[in-house]
Scaffold this motif. Structure first.
Motif, PDB file in Angstrom:
ATOM      1  N   ARG A   9       0.818  -1.216   0.000  1.00 38.28           N
ATOM      2  CA  ARG A   9       0.000   0.000   0.000  1.00 38.28           C
ATOM      3  C   ARG A   9       0.853   1.267   0.000  1.00 38.28           C
ATOM      4  NH1 ARG A   9      -3.823  -3.467   2.887  1.00 38.28           N
ATOM      5  NH2 ARG A   9      -5.520  -3.769   1.389  1.00 38.28           N
ATOM      6  N   ASN A  10       2.010   1.261   0.659  1.00 40.23           N
ATOM      7  CA  ASN A  10       2.872   2.445   0.611  1.00 40.23           C
ATOM      8  C   ASN A  10       3.330   2.710  -0.820  1.00 40.23           C
ATOM      9  OD1 ASN A  10       2.679   2.847   3.349  1.00 40.23           O
ATOM     10  ND2 ASN A  10       4.592   1.789   3.844  1.00 40.23           N
ATOM     11  N   TRP A  11       3.690   1.627  -1.535  1.00 40.65           N
ATOM     12  CA  TRP A  11       4.098   1.778  -2.940  1.00 40.65           C
ATOM     13  C   TRP A  11       2.920   2.295  -3.756  1.00 40.65           C
ATOM     14  CZ3 TRP A  11       2.859   0.495  -7.860  1.00 40.65           C
ATOM     15  CH2 TRP A  11       3.869   0.552  -8.830  1.00 40.65           C
ATOM     16  N   ASN A  12       1.746   1.757  -3.508  1.00 38.62           N
ATOM     17  CA  ASN A  12       0.565   2.161  -4.254  1.00 38.62           C
ATOM     18  C   ASN A  12       0.242   3.638  -4.035  1.00 38.62           C
ATOM     19  OD1 ASN A  12      -1.821   1.334  -5.885  1.00 38.62           O
ATOM     20  ND2 ASN A  12      -2.942   1.995  -4.062  1.00 38.62           N
ATOM     21  N   ASP A  13       0.368   4.108  -2.816  1.00 40.38           N
ATOM     22  CA  ASP A  13       0.091   5.521  -2.526  1.00 40.38           C
ATOM     23  C   ASP A  13       1.057   6.430  -3.275  1.00 40.38           C
ATOM     24  OD1 ASP A  13      -1.941   4.718  -0.837  1.00 40.38           O
ATOM     25  OD2 ASP A  13      -0.771   4.946   1.009  1.00 40.38           O
ATOM     26  N   GLU A  14       2.345   6.060  -3.242  1.00 38.50           N
ATOM     27  CA  GLU A  14       3.341   6.869  -3.968  1.00 38.50           C
ATOM     28  C   GLU A  14       3.081   6.829  -5.468  1.00 38.50           C
ATOM     29  OE1 GLU A  14       8.169   7.122  -4.808  1.00 38.50           O
ATOM     30  OE2 GLU A  14       7.380   5.623  -3.409  1.00 38.50           O
ATOM     31  N   PHE A  15       2.768   5.637  -5.976  1.00 36.76           N
ATOM     32  CA  PHE A  15       2.490   5.500  -7.412  1.00 36.76           C
ATOM     33  C   PHE A  15       1.329   6.400  -7.829  1.00 36.76           C
ATOM     34  CE2 PHE A  15      -0.192   3.608 -10.677  1.00 36.76           C
ATOM     35  CZ  PHE A  15       0.697   3.535 -11.739  1.00 36.76           C
ATOM     36  N   CYS A  16       0.250   6.360  -7.081  1.00 33.66           N
ATOM     37  CA  CYS A  16      -0.928   7.157  -7.440  1.00 33.66           C
ATOM     38  C   CYS A  16      -0.594   8.639  -7.506  1.00 33.66           C
ATOM     39  CB  CYS A  16      -2.055   6.911  -6.441  1.00 33.66           C
ATOM     40  SG  CYS A  16      -2.783   5.260  -6.524  1.00 33.66           S
ATOM     41  N   SER A  17       0.158   9.102  -6.533  1.00 32.44           N
ATOM     42  CA  SER A  17       0.523  10.519  -6.488  1.00 32.44           C
ATOM     43  C   SER A  17       1.423  10.911  -7.654  1.00 32.44           C
ATOM     44  CB  SER A  17       1.210  10.829  -5.160  1.00 32.44           C
ATOM     45  OG  SER A  17       1.700  12.149  -5.136  1.00 32.44           O
ATOM     46  N   GLU A  18       2.492  10.131  -7.875  1.00 30.67           N
ATOM     47  CA  GLU A  18       3.482  10.482  -8.886  1.00 30.67           C
ATOM     48  C   GLU A  18       2.968  10.239 -10.299  1.00 30.67           C
ATOM     49  OE1 GLU A  18       6.402  12.053  -8.340  1.00 30.67           O
ATOM     50  OE2 GLU A  18       5.583  12.213  -6.316  1.00 30.67           O
ATOM     51  N   TYR A  19       2.235   9.157 -10.476  1.00 29.82           N
ATOM     52  CA  TYR A  19       1.719   8.850 -11.813  1.00 29.82           C
ATOM     53  C   TYR A  19       0.759   9.950 -12.282  1.00 29.82           C
ATOM     54  CZ  TYR A  19      -0.347   6.213 -15.685  1.00 29.82           C
ATOM     55  OH  TYR A  19      -0.770   5.801 -16.926  1.00 29.82           O
ATOM     56  N   LYS A  20      -0.091  10.385 -11.383  1.00 36.98           N
ATOM     57  CA  LYS A  20      -1.047  11.427 -11.751  1.00 36.98           C
ATOM     58  C   LYS A  20      -0.328  12.706 -12.168  1.00 36.98           C
ATOM     59  CE  LYS A  20      -5.018  13.993  -9.935  1.00 36.98           C
ATOM     60  NZ  LYS A  20      -5.903  14.208  -8.754  1.00 36.98           N
ATOM     61  N   LYS A  21       0.750  13.058 -11.458  1.00 34.85           N
ATOM     62  CA  LYS A  21       1.487  14.290 -11.761  1.00 34.85           C
ATOM     63  C   LYS A  21       2.335  14.161 -13.019  1.00 34.85           C
ATOM     64  CE  LYS A  21       3.452  14.606  -7.699  1.00 34.85           C
ATOM     65  NZ  LYS A  21       4.286  15.089  -6.559  1.00 34.85           N
ATOM     66  N   ARG A  22       3.025  13.028 -13.185  1.00 30.05           N
ATOM     67  CA  ARG A  22       4.028  12.910 -14.247  1.00 30.05           C
ATOM     68  C   ARG A  22       3.514  12.264 -15.522  1.00 30.05           C
ATOM     69  NH1 ARG A  22       9.470  10.395 -12.010  1.00 30.05           N
ATOM     70  NH2 ARG A  22       9.740  10.273 -14.274  1.00 30.05           N
TER      71      ARG A  22
END
Length: 331
Positions: free
Chosen positions: A265-278
């Motif tokens: 879930r920590n990886w998923n949270d980071e992915f969601c944030s960064e993927y949306k931005k980048r």
């Protein structure tokens, strides 16, 4: 012996052979001259053109990615090379040689069991120096067959140590009924399920499950790592997508084919944030029932998730548990 490698993908009607693409990118990053040839339709294979390509490129090592459904085609290619170009060393890798390495030595000179990167450079250095590769992890050759697998296979534990997959059109080729030619963005679209608008990748290796019907059960046992998933960092995944967007002009969505996308879930949270931005492109994932929460999907949806593929092997808890070895609840 000068080393020049040609990797051959036999995946039918597709260019999505991530094993070949990953090994190609690894070899090129290590400075090994390497080409990648797609042979997506056995019925359109032309032996004369194939052998002519190997001669023209001065290939000394052919690596074939083999699955059980194309083992006959791989054998046909290997026999043709052994007959006409006996100086070329043939390697088989992939899930079928991993399952049946010694049987595959009837066709191949060497077989790689499991992941190829850990032993590949040492193996090629042995060939370059005219030596028989011995004692390499996960490698068996015709010369060492009688001794069995001399060292158990290794795996790449730190996936960020590997280069990201990259499509290098100058070194990619395809052969079909039309010709043997460069594989370029037009060919990418031709062999895509989505007219070239998709890009396929994986954020992980391994699987948290060991279902009886799946090769991952064998691989987990082979490495002694049942249930342990190796993840690339979010930055490493996004770097690959950044490169793909530069190389594939019509890219409109991302297709993650990890057997189980949500594993931390920590990886998923980071992915969601960064993927949306980048990135911000729509994407597809695979999930297993009972392994995710509604809030997990909410975050992924906000980041761009548009489609989830879910595998339901049986509605029977007994069948899932006793036959498939799969953890599953209907609740």
């Amino acid at each position: 012996m000068e080393i020049r490698v040609c990797l051959v993908s036999l995946l039918r009607n597709s260019h999505r052979n991530l094993s070949c693409l990953a090994l190609y990118s690894f070899l090129r990053a290590e400075g090994i001259p390497t080409d990648l040839l797609f042979l997506p339709r056995e019925e359109e294979y032309d032996e004369e053109k194939f052998l002519g390509f190997l001669r023209e490129k001065s290939v000394t090592v052919v690596g074939i990615s083999v699955m059980t459904d194309n083992v006959g085609f791989a054998g046909k290619l290997s026999r043709a090379v052994h007959c006409s170009l006996p100086g070329i060393h043939i390697i088989w890798g992939g899930i079928h040689p991993t399952l049946e390495p010694f049987a595959c030595l009837d066709q191949a000179d060497s077989v790689f069991v499991g992941e190829g990167e850990p032993s590949m450079i040492r193996f090629l250095n042995c060939l370059r120096d005219g030596k028989v590769p011995q004692g390499l992890a996960g490698v068996v050759t015709r010369e060492t067959k009688k001794n069995g697998l001399q060292a158990p296979p290794k795996r790449v534990d730190t996936l960020d140590s590997l280069p990201v997959i990259t499509y290098e059109w100058d070194s990619f080729y395809v052969q079909d009924a039309q010709s043997l030619r460069r594989f370029n963005p037009t060919e990418y679209a031709r062999y895509s399920n989505y007219s070239g608008e998709d890009y396929t990748l994986m954020a992980t290796r391994s699987c948290p499950f060991s279902c009886a019907f799946c090769c991952n059960s064998f691989l987990n046992e082979l490495y002694g790592t049942k249930g342990e998933v190796r993840r690339r960092s979010v930055a490493h995944v996004l770097k690959e997508i950044d490169q793909a967007r530069k190389m594939i002009p019509n890219l409109k969505f991302i297709n993650f084919i990890d057997d189980q996308f949500l594993t931390a879930r920590n990886w998923n949270d980071e992915f969601c944030s960064e993927y949306k931005k980048r990135v911000g492109l729509p994407f597809i994932i695979r999930l297993t029932p009972g392994t995710f929460r509604s809030e997990d999907l909410a975050g992924l949806k906000e980041a761009g998730l548009r489609f989830v593929q879910i595998g339901l092997q049986s509605g029977s808890p007994r069948t899932n548990k006793e036959i498939f070895g799969r953890r599953f609840s209907r609740k």
